[in-house]
Scaffold this active site. Structure first.
Site, PDB file in Angstrom:
ATOM      1  N   ASP A  92       1.078  -1.040   0.007  1.00 14.08           N
ATOM      2  CA  ASP A  92       0.044   0.000   0.024  1.00 14.08           C
ATOM      3  C   ASP A  92       0.656   1.305   0.165  1.00 14.08           C
ATOM      4  OD1 ASP A  92       1.062   0.202   2.371  1.00 14.08           O
ATOM      5  OD2 ASP A  92      -0.980   0.205   3.617  1.00 14.08           O
ATOM      6  N   CYS A 304      -7.788 -27.528   5.201  1.00 14.37           N
ATOM      7  CA  CYS A 304      -6.453 -26.805   5.429  1.00 14.37           C
ATOM      8  C   CYS A 304      -5.949 -27.851   6.689  1.00 14.37           C
ATOM      9  CB  CYS A 304      -6.885 -25.391   6.144  1.00 14.37           C
ATOM     10  SG  CYS A 304      -7.329 -25.573   7.817  1.00 14.37           S
ATOM     11  N   HIS A 333      -6.196 -21.565   9.117  1.00 10.86           N
ATOM     12  CA  HIS A 333      -7.826 -21.823   8.590  1.00 10.86           C
ATOM     13  C   HIS A 333      -8.401 -20.673   7.841  1.00 10.86           C
ATOM     14  CE1 HIS A 333     -11.706 -23.253   8.478  1.00 10.86           C
ATOM     15  NE2 HIS A 333     -12.229 -22.213   9.093  1.00 10.86           N
TER      16      HIS A 333
END
Lengths: 358, 358
Positions: A92, A304, A333
């Site tokens: 950013d 996962c 997860h």
């Protein structure tokens, strides 16, 4: 380089499935990027992040400028090498963080002077400085320096928009590295006319991608959706659109339906450190006593590493015992869920089965 | 099951290379076991622990009894399944922790009454209870309930030794699971005659392995070495010897030279959380400013995940920025170093090249 190929469009919404080419690999869109504020996705190794299926990661210019310093990262070979992320990275511009420092920054037409949250020292960002820092960091996608205004304050949004647009042009002028894609940022708060003006202006500058800033910062869901629709109509169709700082599973689906391609958010890792789990059936807080003897995975059916191996009872034990591994497993997860959700949307658009999602 | 094969002996020291057979796999000795006090090697997933080369891990009976409870772990399939460690596990007896609670425990001939460090509640361990808890946990190697006395207090060591020996016999009587090896523990502080008496008594009980407790708790290195030499002569040669709570790279080498086969210690993970690194050239603290721009690996030449990928500058940045990943990466390195050191000693004894080490 930085070509964006739209592979398929959903016939009933504005959703598109695409591929964005970067020097560090292809990004299939829609895509969710986990956030590595300080050049680390909190509590995870790059190998673990790769296992979540993430392709793109985000790092924060403001934080890395202050610590360890963008020149240090440049001298050590750039951010990819520093944090050992072999895939695409987006940084950013630092604008969002600087404007979040409400009481310790001062804006003028040329830039912003602010005090560091680390040691109180004084610094100044201008569009040229924000680009120079991001060139030192060396991410694949870098962002124009913008001003994120309080979304409901019309007068402030008008003034901030003028600066954001002038700064976007200055960022283009300052940008020298052709192995980085500089994206423009649309602002305008919750005001449809300002959003339309901003998307029109930014869209005309010929950026290789365009971002939508200043949303998910306090407005209603209806306002967010309405602003996305305005921006969607005004931005060029053939460039990727990046909705900054979003978000929840529901937000991702709604935004993809409105033509957004790229997302980032700290949500999955921040929730994980607060013991909260994103699932397709809503959120759980695994600290609750009801999970003490629960032998099921965190989210049944999830593939996962956390869900494939551990029980809710074990993760709750780690939480109660204040063990770091709880944050790591839940981060894995939560990121996996959002990355999988965008990947499934990509596939559903290709397959022509996206329409059913709401 | 629980056979110990001595594959080779060093001709000039008491070092042996062996293999200890357990229901969850073979352990090549000498071996170093990282410690997962609360059923997690702090900050690491089992996959990451496996990558360090560790074969055996330790968990703490006292902690798991209090939280989440040994019956809960039993009901969820036992400790291997709960923490997802597929290899051999060793649990201590809880004795060391209980006797560390100096002001909140009371010992009698039958056992110890103590107050929980978690919530102040009152509990009682007896030899029978310590075995029952460890049977619920289900580790491959379990330990007799012993009393670890202040090493320089002769009178206390004499009394504690009498209890430790009586309790060892009671533990054997209480132990029912034949898929677990119950090890006896030698005590006796820094007193050669007590150590000899204890090693003789424990050695005669026919345990499948024997541990040496009460060392590395405040005595000098010379005292430790001298006690190891006394115990080495008095314990059966054909059973594995386990030196509890040791230790540093130097301690491991000295103890292997004195006939020890198995080690555990919190040192590598505890140092890691304090930003300290074990290397073959000594310790480093990576928080120091001298490492800010150091582009070398944490330990040049090391093949662990941390050293194969990251620079000292990056790890120092993580430390200064208070990022969890610092602890994970340094834990990986420190465990890898101690595991590799024991594995190299195993190989050197097989190859007949061990003598050069001092």
């Amino acid at each position: 380089m930085f070509e964006f190929d739209i592979l398929a469009r959903d016939p009933t919404t504005r959703a598109r499935a695409g591929v964005f080419h970067t020097p560090h690999g292809e990004i299939l869109t829609p895509v969710f990027a986990p956030v590595g504020t300080q050049a680390t996705i909190k509590s995870l190794t790059p190998a673990q992040v790769t296992e979540t299926g993430a392709s793109l990661v985000l790092a924060n210019t403001y934080h890395l400028y202050l610590r360890p310093g963008d020149e240090l990262i440049r001298d050590l070979g750039g951010l990819h090498r520093f944090m050992q992320w072999p895939g695409p990275i987006l940084t950013d511009s630092g604008g969002f963080q600087v404007f979040s420092l409400a009481d310790s920054r001062k804006v003028d037409a040329d830039g912003v002077t602010f005090r560091s949250h680390v040691d109180g020292s004084t610094h100044r960002f201008t569009p040229e400085k924000a680009v120079a820092i991001q060139e030192n960091l060396g991410a694949d996608i870098i962002m124009a320096f913008d001003e994120c205004a309080e979304p409901h304050d019309r007068r402030y949004n008008e003034e901030a928009l003028a600066r954001t647009h002038a700064w976007a042009v200055r960022c283009q002028g300052a940008h020298t590295r052709n192995d980085q894609a500089l994206f423009g940022i649309v602002q305008g708060g919750v005001f449809a006319d300002l959003r339309q003006e901003s998307a029109g202006f930014i869209g005309r500058q010929g950026f290789p991608g365009n971002a939508i800033g200043g949303l998910s910062v306090g407005e209603t869901k209806e306002q967010m959706h309405s602003m996305l629709e305005v921006v969607d109509r005004a931005l060029p169709e053939d460039k990727p659109r990046y909705l900054m700082g979003v978000g929840t599973p529901e937000d991702l689906v709604h935004a993809v339906q409105r033509g957004v391609d790229i997302f980032d958010c700290v949500l999955p890792t921040r929730l994980a450190r607060n013991h909260a789990v994103l699932t397709r059936q809503g959120r759980l807080n695994l600290r609750n006593a009801q999970f003490a003897r629960d032998g099921r995975p965190v989210e049944p059916g999830c593939a996962c590493y956390c869900c494939a191996n551990f029980t809710r009872a074990y993760v709750r034990h780690l939480i109660v015992a204040d063990e770091i591994l709880a944050a790591s497993l839940l981060s894995i997860h939560n990121i996996y869920l959002l990355v999988s959700l965008t990947r499934e949307m990509h596939q559903a658009i290709l397959d022509g089965t996206f329409a059913g999602r709401a």
